[in-house]
Write an enzyme that holds these catalytic residues in place. Sequence first.
Site, PDB file in Angstrom:
ATOM      1  N   LYS A   1       1.695   5.418   2.562  1.00 16.70           N
ATOM      2  CA  LYS A   1       1.662   4.270   2.845  1.00 16.70           C
ATOM      3  C   LYS A   1       2.829   3.884   4.150  1.00 16.70           C
ATOM      4  O   LYS A   1       3.959   3.907   4.083  1.00 16.70           O
ATOM      5  CB  LYS A   1       2.229   3.113   1.876  1.00 16.70           C
ATOM      6  CG  LYS A   1       1.949   1.530   2.186  1.00 16.70           C
ATOM      7  CD  LYS A   1       2.955   0.671   1.323  1.00 16.70           C
ATOM      8  CE  LYS A   1       4.389   0.214   2.302  1.00 16.70           C
ATOM      9  NZ  LYS A   1       3.736  -0.329   3.448  1.00 16.70           N
TER      10      LYS A   1
ATOM     11  N   GLU B   1      15.725   8.218   1.496  1.00 13.62           N
ATOM     12  CA  GLU B   1      16.234   8.053   2.675  1.00 13.62           C
ATOM     13  C   GLU B   1      16.705   6.598   3.202  1.00 13.62           C
ATOM     14  O   GLU B   1      15.751   6.010   3.421  1.00 13.62           O
ATOM     15  CB  GLU B   1      15.575   8.898   3.809  1.00 13.62           C
ATOM     16  CG  GLU B   1      15.267  10.332   3.701  1.00 13.62           C
ATOM     17  CD  GLU B   1      16.244  11.091   3.435  1.00 13.62           C
ATOM     18  OE1 GLU B   1      17.543  10.567   3.849  1.00 13.62           O
ATOM     19  OE2 GLU B   1      16.207  12.415   3.451  1.00 13.62           O
TER      20      GLU B   1
HETATM   21  P1  NDP Z   1      12.059  -1.959   3.787  1.00 19.59           P
HETATM   22  O1  NDP Z   1      12.664  -1.391   3.112  1.00 19.59           O
HETATM   23  O2  NDP Z   1      11.561  -3.392   3.239  1.00 19.59           O
HETATM   24  O3  NDP Z   1      10.574  -1.174   4.272  1.00 19.59           O
HETATM   25  C1  NDP Z   1      10.371   0.190   4.280  1.00 19.59           C
HETATM   26  C2  NDP Z   1       9.222   0.399   3.524  1.00 19.59           C
HETATM   27  O4  NDP Z   1       9.032   0.224   2.033  1.00 19.59           O
HETATM   28  C3  NDP Z   1       7.681  -0.316   4.154  1.00 19.59           C
HETATM   29  O5  NDP Z   1       6.661   0.573   4.199  1.00 19.59           O
HETATM   30  C4  NDP Z   1       7.421  -1.358   3.340  1.00 19.59           C
HETATM   31  O6  NDP Z   1       6.504  -1.989   3.162  1.00 19.59           O
HETATM   32  C5  NDP Z   1       7.977  -0.784   1.743  1.00 19.59           C
HETATM   33  N1  NDP Z   1       8.265  -1.746   0.733  1.00 19.59           N
HETATM   34  C6  NDP Z   1       8.813  -2.819   0.981  1.00 19.59           C
HETATM   35  N2  NDP Z   1       9.000  -3.375  -0.364  1.00 19.59           N
HETATM   36  C7  NDP Z   1       8.488  -2.637  -1.306  1.00 19.59           C
HETATM   37  C8  NDP Z   1       8.671  -2.406  -2.607  1.00 19.59           C
HETATM   38  N3  NDP Z   1       9.082  -3.613  -3.137  1.00 19.59           N
HETATM   39  N4  NDP Z   1       8.034  -1.488  -3.315  1.00 19.59           N
HETATM   40  C9  NDP Z   1       7.591  -0.291  -2.608  1.00 19.59           C
HETATM   41  N5  NDP Z   1       7.650  -0.284  -1.056  1.00 19.59           N
HETATM   42  C10 NDP Z   1       8.275  -1.428  -0.354  1.00 19.59           C
HETATM   43  O7  NDP Z   1      12.745  -2.173   5.374  1.00 19.59           O
HETATM   44  P2  NDP Z   1      12.308  -3.384   6.213  1.00 19.59           P
HETATM   45  O8  NDP Z   1      11.004  -3.151   6.967  1.00 19.59           O
HETATM   46  O9  NDP Z   1      12.396  -4.719   5.628  1.00 19.59           O
HETATM   47  O10 NDP Z   1      13.492  -3.476   7.257  1.00 19.59           O
HETATM   48  C11 NDP Z   1      14.820  -4.066   6.679  1.00 19.59           C
HETATM   49  C12 NDP Z   1      15.910  -3.560   6.900  1.00 19.59           C
HETATM   50  O11 NDP Z   1      16.043  -2.065   6.402  1.00 19.59           O
HETATM   51  C13 NDP Z   1      16.086  -2.796   8.333  1.00 19.59           C
HETATM   52  O12 NDP Z   1      16.659  -4.155   9.059  1.00 19.59           O
HETATM   53  C14 NDP Z   1      17.219  -1.851   8.276  1.00 19.59           C
HETATM   54  O13 NDP Z   1      18.456  -2.079   8.265  1.00 19.59           O
HETATM   55  C15 NDP Z   1      16.744  -1.112   7.065  1.00 19.59           C
HETATM   56  N6  NDP Z   1      15.831  -0.084   7.251  1.00 19.59           N
HETATM   57  C16 NDP Z   1      16.142   1.160   7.376  1.00 19.59           C
HETATM   58  C17 NDP Z   1      15.237   2.378   7.741  1.00 19.59           C
HETATM   59  C18 NDP Z   1      16.013   3.529   7.541  1.00 19.59           C
HETATM   60  O14 NDP Z   1      15.547   4.549   8.053  1.00 19.59           O
HETATM   61  N7  NDP Z   1      16.881   3.894   6.946  1.00 19.59           N
HETATM   62  C19 NDP Z   1      13.987   1.962   7.807  1.00 19.59           C
HETATM   63  C20 NDP Z   1      13.629   0.668   7.891  1.00 19.59           C
HETATM   64  C21 NDP Z   1      14.345  -0.235   7.541  1.00 19.59           C
HETATM   65  P3  NDP Z   1       5.938  -3.309   4.091  1.00 19.59           P
HETATM   66  O15 NDP Z   1       5.786  -2.708   5.460  1.00 19.59           O
HETATM   67  O16 NDP Z   1       4.768  -3.763   3.794  1.00 19.59           O
HETATM   68  O17 NDP Z   1       7.114  -4.111   3.976  1.00 19.59           O
END
Ligand code: NDP
Length: 448
Positions: free
Chosen positions: A151, A226
């Site tokens: 996904k 991660e």
């Molecule tokens: P999320 O953790 O919400 O998203 C990461 C992935 O998880 C996306 O594919 C998202 O889908 C999916 N996801 C969201 N909700 C669920 C759920 N309930 N169950 C399973 N999968 C889910 O990150 P955000 O995009 O909201 O970013 C927010 C903050 O997170 C950023 O500002 C940053 O601080 C941190 N972040 C850290 C990352 C890293 O590499 N460590 C990467 C991304 C974010 P969808 O796209 O549909 O929301």
Amino acid sequence: MQVIDPATEDVITDVPLAAEEEADAAIAQARRAFPAWRDTAPGDRARLLRRFAEAVDGDLENLARLEVRNSGHTIGNARWEAGNVRDVLHYYAGAPERLLGQQIPVAGGLDVTFHEPLGVVGLIVPWNFPMPIAGWGLAPALAAGNTVVLKPAELTPLTALRLAELAREAGIPEGVFQVVPGAGPVVGQRFVTHPDVRKVVFTGSTAVGKQVMAGCAEQVKRLTLELGGKSANIVFADADLEKAAATAPYGVFGNAGQDCCARSRILVERSVHDRFLELLEPAVRNLVVGDPGDEKSEMGPLISAEHREKVASYLDDAEVAIRGSAPDGPGFWFPPTVVTKPGERLLTEEVFGPVVAVVPFRDEADAVRIANDTTFGLSGSIWTRDVGRALRVSRAVEAGNLSVNSHSSVRYWTPFGGFKQSGLGRELGPDALHAFTDVKNVFISTEE
Ligand code: NDP
């Protein structure tokens, strides 16, 4: 869902979002494809992975250009990211014939171990590095004989969809690798709850990671996490200050700071603090921020308007010391920003944008204390010419990936992952393969 170019705010295309039934259908297809893929001769599986890697290589410029438009990554970075998918596929293509078990001495028989693939693996990928993070899960999972459903983040599905096409063109059998674009709480959550998904690999925020972990506990589902970071770039007075200052912007402003390894706190020994800031200033001001498709650009836009607002909120109670440039007009631009009097949130939370706090420290013990004063533990750098100190501090900092006199720490052939709330398990390197298998022990009696 409309897919937006973050550099121009233009709509690129739209992508359908899968409903739960469609996620179920993809998982069912992956389940059906599993036995044949597991039983494919190791050499044939290796050959198919190499062909997939070659297909990625043949499409490298197209993949990179797609990422420039969908994610706003600079073209130089995007080429590296597509090349990283190719390289990680080649690396794990060497694995199927080397997935060795053990023969353990026992009385009265033969005892052997097997590394059995798990079945269907669900990858949940974030928007910040859509290609590499897909590749880091995909390559070892397939090499070990699993099938994969992936996904992508809603904001950045395009390169993942292209990778699925390339896999098909390379001859990866139907159902072995599928991409299911959709919302996290729908498709991602279904990977967590569906009993036929035997392992989840999640990269993203710590908050969602905790929910995923709690969900996986229901079925004792295998899980790699991660998550976020708040990494320290520690500069001692004896370091090559010019080099430390010249590279510090790349350690935190790369990918516009949307990097879990971003060294978003620069800790500087008090005696050289002011000198370091003098050296840092031109490096920040000279960073080329602009059209990510332009070969000269070093930093592109943030991913969305909403994310830009979140990043800006960290400056509400902070004192900005240096501000770099950013284009006017459309696009989710944010200038590289250095803060010397950060508020509490900026010091403890993952900003995920081009904002760095510079903090003075007294001595080695103080540096380690500040570096570890966070719930995260992903990455970091140590700058010193004293090899004893480099080793002492490396051992004392609670983080999974450190570099000495360098701002980078990710190589596909070395392990990557976090301490504390930055994650669980390791990706990449020689051992990641075993995270996609369970060990089976078999005793064969030789007694008559
Ligand atoms: P999320 O953790 O919400 O998203 C990461 C992935 O998880 C996306 O594919 C998202 O889908 C999916 N996801 C969201 N909700 C669920 C759920 N309930 N169950 C399973 N999968 C889910 O990150 P955000 O995009 O909201 O970013 C927010 C903050 O997170 C950023 O500002 C940053 O601080 C941190 N972040 C850290 C990352 C890293 O590499 N460590 C990467 C991304 C974010 P969808 O796209 O549909 O929301």
